[in-house]
Design a protein around this motif. Structure first.
Motif, PDB file in Angstrom:
ATOM      1  N   ALA A   1       0.966  -1.230   0.101  1.00 56.62           N
ATOM      2  CA  ALA A   1      -0.005   0.122  -0.102  1.00 56.62           C
ATOM      3  C   ALA A   1       0.799   1.321   0.085  1.00 56.62           C
ATOM      4  CB  ALA A   1      -0.824   0.000   1.176  1.00 56.62           C
ATOM      5  N   PRO A   2       1.610   1.445   0.880  1.00 53.63           N
ATOM      6  CA  PRO A   2       2.763   2.704   0.828  1.00 53.63           C
ATOM      7  C   PRO A   2       3.294   2.916  -0.622  1.00 53.63           C
ATOM      8  CG  PRO A   2       3.027   1.659   2.926  1.00 53.63           C
ATOM      9  CD  PRO A   2       2.321   0.586   1.957  1.00 53.63           C
ATOM     10  N   ILE A   3       3.790   1.768  -1.214  1.00 55.47           N
ATOM     11  CA  ILE A   3       4.478   1.902  -2.579  1.00 55.47           C
ATOM     12  C   ILE A   3       3.282   2.323  -3.622  1.00 55.47           C
ATOM     13  CG2 ILE A   3       5.662   0.677  -4.284  1.00 55.47           C
ATOM     14  CD1 ILE A   3       6.642  -1.157  -2.101  1.00 55.47           C
ATOM     15  N   ALA A   4       2.182   2.062  -3.403  1.00 55.82           N
ATOM     16  CA  ALA A   4       1.029   2.189  -4.387  1.00 55.82           C
ATOM     17  C   ALA A   4       0.588   3.510  -4.109  1.00 55.82           C
ATOM     18  CB  ALA A   4      -0.021   1.241  -4.177  1.00 55.82           C
TER      19      ALA A   4
ATOM     20  N   GLY B   1       3.513   5.868  -5.252  1.00 54.88           N
ATOM     21  CA  GLY B   1       3.441   5.792  -6.742  1.00 54.88           C
ATOM     22  C   GLY B   1       2.546   6.509  -7.612  1.00 54.88           C
ATOM     23  N   VAL B   2       1.270   6.471  -7.067  1.00 53.04           N
ATOM     24  CA  VAL B   2       0.217   7.366  -7.507  1.00 53.04           C
ATOM     25  C   VAL B   2       0.464   8.776  -7.395  1.00 53.04           C
ATOM     26  CG1 VAL B   2      -2.340   7.651  -7.552  1.00 53.04           C
ATOM     27  CG2 VAL B   2      -1.512   5.321  -7.649  1.00 53.04           C
ATOM     28  N   ASP B   3       0.715   9.300  -6.241  1.00 48.40           N
ATOM     29  CA  ASP B   3       1.130  10.496  -5.729  1.00 48.40           C
ATOM     30  C   ASP B   3       2.375  11.158  -6.773  1.00 48.40           C
ATOM     31  OD1 ASP B   3      -0.796  10.578  -4.070  1.00 48.40           O
ATOM     32  OD2 ASP B   3       0.663  10.297  -2.315  1.00 48.40           O
ATOM     33  N   LEU B   4       3.098  10.447  -7.305  1.00 46.65           N
ATOM     34  CA  LEU B   4       4.114  10.976  -8.103  1.00 46.65           C
ATOM     35  C   LEU B   4       3.820  11.068  -9.559  1.00 46.65           C
ATOM     36  CD1 LEU B   4       7.176   9.045  -6.721  1.00 46.65           C
ATOM     37  CD2 LEU B   4       6.427  11.464  -6.215  1.00 46.65           C
TER      38      LEU B   4
ATOM     39  N   ALA C   1      -0.298  19.177  -4.653  1.00 45.87           N
ATOM     40  CA  ALA C   1       0.648  19.027  -3.873  1.00 45.87           C
ATOM     41  C   ALA C   1       0.409  18.511  -2.287  1.00 45.87           C
ATOM     42  CB  ALA C   1       1.772  20.000  -3.714  1.00 45.87           C
ATOM     43  N   TRP C   2      -0.846  19.360  -1.868  1.00 40.14           N
ATOM     44  CA  TRP C   2      -1.008  19.459  -0.444  1.00 40.14           C
ATOM     45  C   TRP C   2      -1.723  17.725  -0.420  1.00 40.14           C
ATOM     46  CZ3 TRP C   2      -6.274  17.960   0.393  1.00 40.14           C
ATOM     47  CH2 TRP C   2      -7.098  18.140  -0.756  1.00 40.14           C
ATOM     48  N   TYR C   3      -2.109  17.212  -1.388  1.00 40.99           N
ATOM     49  CA  TYR C   3      -2.987  15.951  -1.328  1.00 40.99           C
ATOM     50  C   TYR C   3      -2.149  14.897  -1.070  1.00 40.99           C
ATOM     51  CZ  TYR C   3      -6.409  12.442  -2.282  1.00 40.99           C
ATOM     52  OH  TYR C   3      -7.317  11.265  -2.387  1.00 40.99           O
ATOM     53  N   ALA C   4      -1.078  14.917  -2.188  1.00 40.12           N
ATOM     54  CA  ALA C   4       0.065  14.139  -2.082  1.00 40.12           C
ATOM     55  C   ALA C   4       1.119  14.024  -0.866  1.00 40.12           C
ATOM     56  CB  ALA C   4       1.233  14.421  -3.327  1.00 40.12           C
ATOM     57  N   VAL C   5       1.069  15.151  -0.240  1.00 37.17           N
ATOM     58  CA  VAL C   5       1.889  15.255   1.246  1.00 37.17           C
ATOM     59  C   VAL C   5       1.029  14.399   2.289  1.00 37.17           C
ATOM     60  CG1 VAL C   5       2.487  16.598   3.249  1.00 37.17           C
ATOM     61  CG2 VAL C   5       3.218  17.133   0.663  1.00 37.17           C
TER      62      VAL C   5
END
Length: 134
Positions: free
Chosen positions: A85-88, A91-94, A101-105
């Motif tokens: 899950a953390p990788i996914a 990965g999607v955030d990138l 950016a706020w969402y990705a953080v």
């Protein structure tokens, strides 16, 4: 040999990390809602992903409870999910332009809690709780 107190404490810590994951996921969903209601741009992707990740937290928590009661299958699922899950999530955030950016953080912070779960489920005393499957 690990004592049941060691196991209980370790599973309790894992549950705390999952609770943190759920709390950050709730903050993400709340932030998306505030952004939408104040006229800022949101997308269906942001809503759906926030809801799904929040919904996953109690499922993982229940699996940890089952693992603490001796279910190796639940333990193995938690280990696998907390690794993938953390990788996914990151990965999607990138993917450029997919999320602000706020969402990705914020999603990255929730992923960090799951990284803690992945680490703890691969160390003693939890790995020694299921010696026949190791």
């Amino acid at each position: 040999m690990e004592t049941s107190a060691d196991l209980g404490g370790a599973f309790s810590t894992v549950k705390k990390y999952v609770t943190l994951f759920g709390a950050v996921s709730a903050i993400v969903l709340g932030t998306v809602a505030v952004m939408a209601f104040t006229g800022h741009g949101t997308t269906a992707f942001l809503w759906i992903r926030a809801v799904i990740l929040l919904a996953v937290a109690p499922v993982i928590h229940r699996m940890i409870t089952r693992a603490a009661n001796g279910s190796y299958r639940a333990f193995d699922r938690v280990r696998t999910l907390s690794t993938i899950a953390p990788i996914a999530i990151v990965g999607v955030d990138l993917i450029p332009g997919l999320c602000p950016a706020w969402y990705a953080v914020l999603q990255g912070l929730s992923a960090l809690a799951l990284v803690g779960v992945a680490v703890l489920t691969r160390r003693a005393p939890l790995t020694t709780a299921f010696p026949e499957q190791a």
